[in-house]
Design a protein around this motif. Structure first.
Motif, PDB file in Angstrom:
ATOM      1  N   ALA A   1       0.835  -1.189   0.000  1.00  0.00           N
ATOM      2  CA  ALA A   1       0.000   0.000   0.000  1.00  0.00           C
ATOM      3  C   ALA A   1       0.873   1.243   0.000  1.00  0.00           C
ATOM      4  O   ALA A   1       1.910   1.300   0.640  1.00  0.00           O
ATOM      5  CB  ALA A   1      -0.916  -0.012   1.225  1.00  0.00           C
TER       6      ALA A   1
ATOM      7  N   ASP B   1      -5.570   7.237   5.022  1.00  0.00           N
ATOM      8  CA  ASP B   1      -5.035   6.035   4.386  1.00  0.00           C
ATOM      9  C   ASP B   1      -5.384   4.787   5.185  1.00  0.00           C
ATOM     10  O   ASP B   1      -5.733   3.747   4.615  1.00  0.00           O
ATOM     11  CB  ASP B   1      -3.514   6.143   4.253  1.00  0.00           C
TER      12      ASP B   1
ATOM     13  N   LEU C   1      -7.654   1.685   4.008  1.00  0.00           N
ATOM     14  CA  LEU C   1      -7.131   0.326   4.027  1.00  0.00           C
ATOM     15  C   LEU C   1      -8.066  -0.615   4.768  1.00  0.00           C
ATOM     16  O   LEU C   1      -8.316  -1.741   4.330  1.00  0.00           O
ATOM     17  CB  LEU C   1      -5.743   0.322   4.682  1.00  0.00           C
TER      18      LEU C   1
ATOM     19  N   SER D   1     -10.327  -4.005   3.357  1.00  0.00           N
ATOM     20  CA  SER D   1      -9.889  -5.312   3.861  1.00  0.00           C
ATOM     21  C   SER D   1     -10.984  -6.366   3.806  1.00  0.00           C
ATOM     22  O   SER D   1     -10.700  -7.566   3.752  1.00  0.00           O
ATOM     23  CB  SER D   1      -9.380  -5.180   5.298  1.00  0.00           C
TER      24      SER D   1
ATOM     25  N   LEU E   1       1.446   1.945   7.584  1.00  0.00           N
ATOM     26  CA  LEU E   1       0.422   1.436   6.670  1.00  0.00           C
ATOM     27  C   LEU E   1       0.744   0.014   6.231  1.00  0.00           C
ATOM     28  O   LEU E   1      -0.136  -0.855   6.167  1.00  0.00           O
ATOM     29  CB  LEU E   1       0.330   2.365   5.454  1.00  0.00           C
TER      30      LEU E   1
ATOM     31  N   GLN F   1      -1.518  -3.296   6.990  1.00  0.00           N
ATOM     32  CA  GLN F   1      -1.962  -4.062   5.823  1.00  0.00           C
ATOM     33  C   GLN F   1      -1.580  -5.536   5.941  1.00  0.00           C
ATOM     34  O   GLN F   1      -2.398  -6.424   5.706  1.00  0.00           O
ATOM     35  CB  GLN F   1      -1.347  -3.470   4.556  1.00  0.00           C
TER      36      GLN F   1
END
Length: 338
Positions: free
Chosen positions: A212, A221, A225, A229, A252, A256
């Protein structure tokens, strides 16, 4: 194999060899057994029963298999040789009801070879698996070090561009006012220091696998994310100050990867909590789920990459079971390491 496993095998081998020879001596006489003289049985016949012979042979073959599979080579070879010799001695000198001596000897030799070969194949298979796992883990570490190649370019370009603009401005101003130009030098030095720190923190963890990408708004952000998901995630994000871009990308990336692991290995999870907080010294993040389905050997190395990234950034990392699910936590310092 450790010392705790070697001793039982050695003891079992010695006892079994002694027991097989002792039974042979009880059946045909110890004098005949020691001097290798064949003849009819002269001792007790209680052990000369087919059921006992089969059980005894099975135990010997299992031990041969175990040595070929688990024991160190220097222990396995002499142990297997001793077991085969003593069982072949028994097969030849003991009287048999349904088999001739030659057939009994040949049968035990063939079975011993089969069991030793089977154990050896298992040994080679386990070593191959271990080598593949080690290679995969090393690949994961290497890949994680390459994850920020593009990030490194962006960071260096950002800092160096700022330094270049200030240096050009200083050259222009110096023609009119040298004192004012000198006042701009600390800014250039500061920019260079920041660039070196950012490069030092990122060059250790280079990789590019489609992770990402972060913008200047880390909170947005993270929310984006989480929404993508596909998991039942509750978020608690408190980022009251600015986070440098390279650190934001790492945050991030960690979130992730943690959500990806949850989706892959805890697909029965009904609750996932993502917490990201900013303190005076670090960014603290945690991802916890209540999933139960998580094999001990999933074949993936996401945790290896996350741990590598956090440690190279000078932070602390933990991942493990909580009793009710799985927890991933990380602490990433705000100050870069030069």
């Amino acid at each position: 194999m450790g010392e705790l496993r070697r001793k039982p095998l050695i003891i079992a081998t010695v006892l079994l060899c002694a027991a097989v020879f002792a039974v042979t001596g009880r059946i045909i006489g110890f004098d005949r057994a020691l001097h290798l003289i064949s003849g009819p049985g002269v001792g007790e016949s209680a052990f000369d029963h087919p059921v006992y012979t089969i059980a005894e042979s099975a135990v010997v073959l299992v031990l041969v298999f175990t040595h070929a599979w688990r024991a160190p080579v220097l222990l396995a070879v002499p142990s297997i040789v001793a077991l085969v010799l003593v069982v072949e001695h028994a097969a030849f000198y003991r009287p048999h009801i349904s088999l001739s001596r030659a057939d009994a000897v040949q049968l035990m030799l063939i079975l011993s070879i089969i069991m030793a070969a089977g154990g050896l194949l298992l040994r080679m298979r386990e070593r191959s698996r271990a080598a593949l796992a080690a290679a995969a883990e090393e690949r994961a570490r290497r890949d994680e070090r390459l994850d920020m190649a593009r990030e490194l370019h962006d960071v260096v370009a950002h800092h160096v561009t700022g330094m270049l603009v200030q240096a050009q401005a200083a050259l222009v101003v110096a023609q009119q006012d040298k004192d004012k130009a000198c006042e701009m030098l600390p800014g250039i030095v500061e920019g260079g220091t920041d660039a070196l720190g950012a490069m030092s923190a990122m060059v250790r963890t280079l990789r590019d696998n489609g992770a990402a990408t972060a913008t200047t708004d880390l909170t947005a952000d993270l929310h984006r994310l989480v929404e993508r998901s596909g998991l039942p995630v509750r978020t608690s994000i408190e980022l009251t100050g600015d986070v440098r871009p390279e650190l934001g990308r790492s945050v991030l990336r960690l979130v992730q990867e943690a959500l990806t692991n949850t989706r892959k290995h805890a697909f029965d999870a009904t609750s996932v909590e993502v917490d990201v907080h900013l303190t005076d010294e670090a960014v603290l993040l945690s991802v916890v789920d209540n999933g139960k389905v998580r094999p001990t050997q999933s074949g993936g190395f996401g945790l290896v990459g996350m741990r590598e990234r956090v440690h190279e950034l000078g932070g602390r990392f933990f991942a493990g079971a909580t009793g009710e699910g799985w927890l991933v936590t990380a602490e990433l310092p705000l100050e870069v390491r030069a």
